[in-house]
Design a protein around this motif. Structure first.
Motif, mmCIF file in Angstrom:
data_model
loop_
_atom_site.group_PDB
_atom_site.id
_atom_site.type_symbol
_atom_site.label_atom_id
_atom_site.label_comp_id
_atom_site.label_asym_id
_atom_site.label_seq_id
_atom_site.Cartn_x
_atom_site.Cartn_y
_atom_site.Cartn_z
ATOM 1 N N MET A 159 3.347 5.904 -5.775
ATOM 2 C CA MET A 159 2.976 5.901 -7.198
ATOM 3 C C MET A 159 2.443 7.259 -7.662
ATOM 4 S SD MET A 159 3.595 2.922 -8.582
ATOM 5 C CE MET A 159 2.462 2.540 -9.888
ATOM 6 N N GLY A 160 1.941 8.055 -6.741
ATOM 7 C CA GLY A 160 1.418 9.370 -7.114
ATOM 8 C C GLY A 160 2.480 10.443 -7.220
ATOM 9 N N LEU A 161 3.724 10.101 -6.905
ATOM 10 C CA LEU A 161 4.812 11.076 -6.973
ATOM 11 C C LEU A 161 5.402 11.127 -8.371
ATOM 12 C CD1 LEU A 161 6.750 10.153 -3.694
ATOM 13 C CD2 LEU A 161 5.192 12.083 -4.031
ATOM 14 N N GLU A 162 5.905 12.297 -8.763
ATOM 15 C CA GLU A 162 6.568 12.414 -10.052
ATOM 16 C C GLU A 162 7.921 11.719 -10.026
ATOM 17 O OE1 GLU A 162 6.701 16.272 -11.861
ATOM 18 O OE2 GLU A 162 4.694 16.751 -11.137
ATOM 19 N N VAL A 175 5.578 1.202 9.193
ATOM 20 C CA VAL A 175 5.873 1.364 7.769
ATOM 21 C C VAL A 175 5.511 2.802 7.429
ATOM 22 C CG1 VAL A 175 5.328 0.636 5.423
ATOM 23 C CG2 VAL A 175 5.385 -1.069 7.271
ATOM 24 N N THR A 176 6.506 3.569 7.020
ATOM 25 C CA THR A 176 6.255 4.961 6.657
ATOM 26 C C THR A 176 6.670 5.183 5.209
ATOM 27 O OG1 THR A 176 8.418 5.672 7.462
ATOM 28 C CG2 THR A 176 6.589 5.841 8.999
ATOM 29 N N ASP A 177 5.986 6.098 4.568
ATOM 30 C CA ASP A 177 6.388 6.516 3.227
ATOM 31 C C ASP A 177 6.329 8.029 3.159
ATOM 32 O OD1 ASP A 177 3.850 7.565 1.808
ATOM 33 O OD2 ASP A 177 3.155 5.613 2.516
ATOM 34 N N ASN A 218 0.831 -1.215 0.000
ATOM 35 C CA ASN A 218 0.000 0.000 0.000
ATOM 36 C C ASN A 218 0.860 1.256 0.000
ATOM 37 O OD1 ASN A 218 -2.448 -1.300 -0.079
ATOM 38 N ND2 ASN A 218 -2.954 -0.949 2.055
ATOM 39 N N ALA A 219 1.950 1.235 0.768
ATOM 40 C CA ALA A 219 2.835 2.402 0.817
ATOM 41 C C ALA A 219 3.389 2.718 -0.570
ATOM 42 C CB ALA A 219 3.974 2.161 1.805
ATOM 43 N N ILE A 220 3.739 1.679 -1.316
ATOM 44 C CA ILE A 220 4.272 1.881 -2.658
ATOM 45 C C ILE A 220 3.159 2.264 -3.628
ATOM 46 C CG2 ILE A 220 5.371 0.734 -4.625
ATOM 47 C CD1 ILE A 220 6.884 -0.984 -2.473
ATOM 48 N N GLU A 222 -14.073 1.678 5.525
ATOM 49 C CA GLU A 222 -13.359 0.409 5.562
ATOM 50 C C GLU A 222 -13.866 -0.590 4.527
ATOM 51 O OE1 GLU A 222 -12.636 -1.925 9.260
ATOM 52 O OE2 GLU A 222 -10.975 -0.522 9.433
ATOM 53 N N THR A 223 -15.070 -0.405 3.994
ATOM 54 C CA THR A 223 -15.551 -1.312 2.954
ATOM 55 C C THR A 223 -14.733 -1.162 1.676
ATOM 56 O OG1 THR A 223 -17.216 0.243 2.135
ATOM 57 C CG2 THR A 223 -17.913 -1.303 3.860
ATOM 58 N N LYS A 224 -14.076 -0.019 1.513
ATOM 59 C CA LYS A 224 -13.211 0.192 0.358
ATOM 60 C C LYS A 224 -11.778 -0.242 0.629
ATOM 61 C CE LYS A 224 -15.877 4.074 -1.410
ATOM 62 N NZ LYS A 224 -15.875 5.497 -1.714
ATOM 63 N N HIS A 225 -11.499 -0.607 1.877
ATOM 64 C CA HIS A 225 -10.144 -0.988 2.287
ATOM 65 C C HIS A 225 -10.201 -2.339 2.989
ATOM 66 C CE1 HIS A 225 -8.862 3.107 1.351
ATOM 67 N NE2 HIS A 225 -9.968 3.492 1.942
ATOM 68 N N VAL A 226 -10.667 -3.342 2.269
ATOM 69 C CA VAL A 226 -10.877 -4.670 2.843
ATOM 70 C C VAL A 226 -9.565 -5.270 3.335
ATOM 71 C CG1 VAL A 226 -11.699 -7.006 2.350
ATOM 72 C CG2 VAL A 226 -12.922 -5.038 1.435
ATOM 73 N N GLY A 227 -8.477 -5.042 2.599
ATOM 74 C CA GLY A 227 -7.179 -5.577 3.013
ATOM 75 C C GLY A 227 -6.768 -5.066 4.383
ATOM 76 N N ILE A 228 -6.890 -3.767 4.603
ATOM 77 C CA ILE A 228 -6.547 -3.178 5.897
ATOM 78 C C ILE A 228 -7.480 -3.710 6.979
ATOM 79 C CG2 ILE A 228 -6.477 -1.012 7.211
ATOM 80 C CD1 ILE A 228 -4.084 -1.398 5.301
ATOM 81 N N LYS A 229 -8.752 -3.816 6.663
ATOM 82 C CA LYS A 229 -9.721 -4.348 7.621
ATOM 83 C C LYS A 229 -9.339 -5.766 8.036
ATOM 84 C CE LYS A 229 -14.628 -5.453 8.028
ATOM 85 N NZ LYS A 229 -15.911 -5.472 7.322
ATOM 86 N N ASN A 230 -8.957 -6.605 7.064
ATOM 87 C CA ASN A 230 -8.573 -7.983 7.355
ATOM 88 C C ASN A 230 -7.293 -8.060 8.180
ATOM 89 O OD1 ASN A 230 -10.801 -8.969 6.009
ATOM 90 N ND2 ASN A 230 -9.685 -9.364 4.114
#
Length: 139
Positions: free
Chosen positions: A65-68, A88-90, A58-60, A103-111
């Motif tokens: 990914m949104g950085l130039e 884990v920091t970015d 997720n950090a990557i 959280e319904t849009k972030h199922v991985g984090i919820k799990n």
């Protein structure tokens, strides 16, 4: 992937090995645009399998990914008086923590959060600031 079916936590050093293997592939993909830093002060503890890798991914994917230009992901592990901590920091794009976290849009984090709580009695906290990056802390 067999690790996901395990009902027991795994040693942190094994989880970190999985993450390093994943990051080798990402480094091939992104080259010098992806910098990884480690600050591992303690490894002798357990956490659910495949807890750390999706957070690093997720950090990557969502942070850098949104950085130039490339960015830095830092993975830290240390011990406090009461807890083992993994961070884990970015230094990526970050996001607005006040925009309503669904959280319904972030199922991985919820799990991940549910597995950490069920297997270790731990927590997962996420902090972010637009333009400054994100920090995920497992306690």
């Amino acid at each position: 992937m067999d690790s996901l079916s395990s009902k027991s936590p795994i040693h942190f050093s094994k989880e970190l090995e999985h993450v390093k293997n994943y990051l080798e592939l990402e480094k091939l993909r992104f080259g010098d645009d992806l910098e990884i830093e480690y600050d591992i002060q303690v490894e002798d503890f357990f956490l659910p399998a495949l807890t750390l890798q999706p957070i690093v991914e997720n950090a990557i994917k969502h942070g850098l990914m949104g950085l130039e230009e490339g960015g830095i992901v830092t993975i830290s592990a240390y011990e406090t008086e009461k807890y083992y901590m993994v961070e884990v920091t970015d230094d990526g794009v970050g996001f607005d923590m006040n925009a309503g976290y669904d959280e319904t849009k972030h199922v991985g984090i919820k799990n991940i959060r549910a597995r950490i709580e069920a297997m270790c009695g731990g927590t997962l906290a996420i902090e972010s600031k637009i333009g400054s990056g994100t920090k995920a802390t497992i306690k």
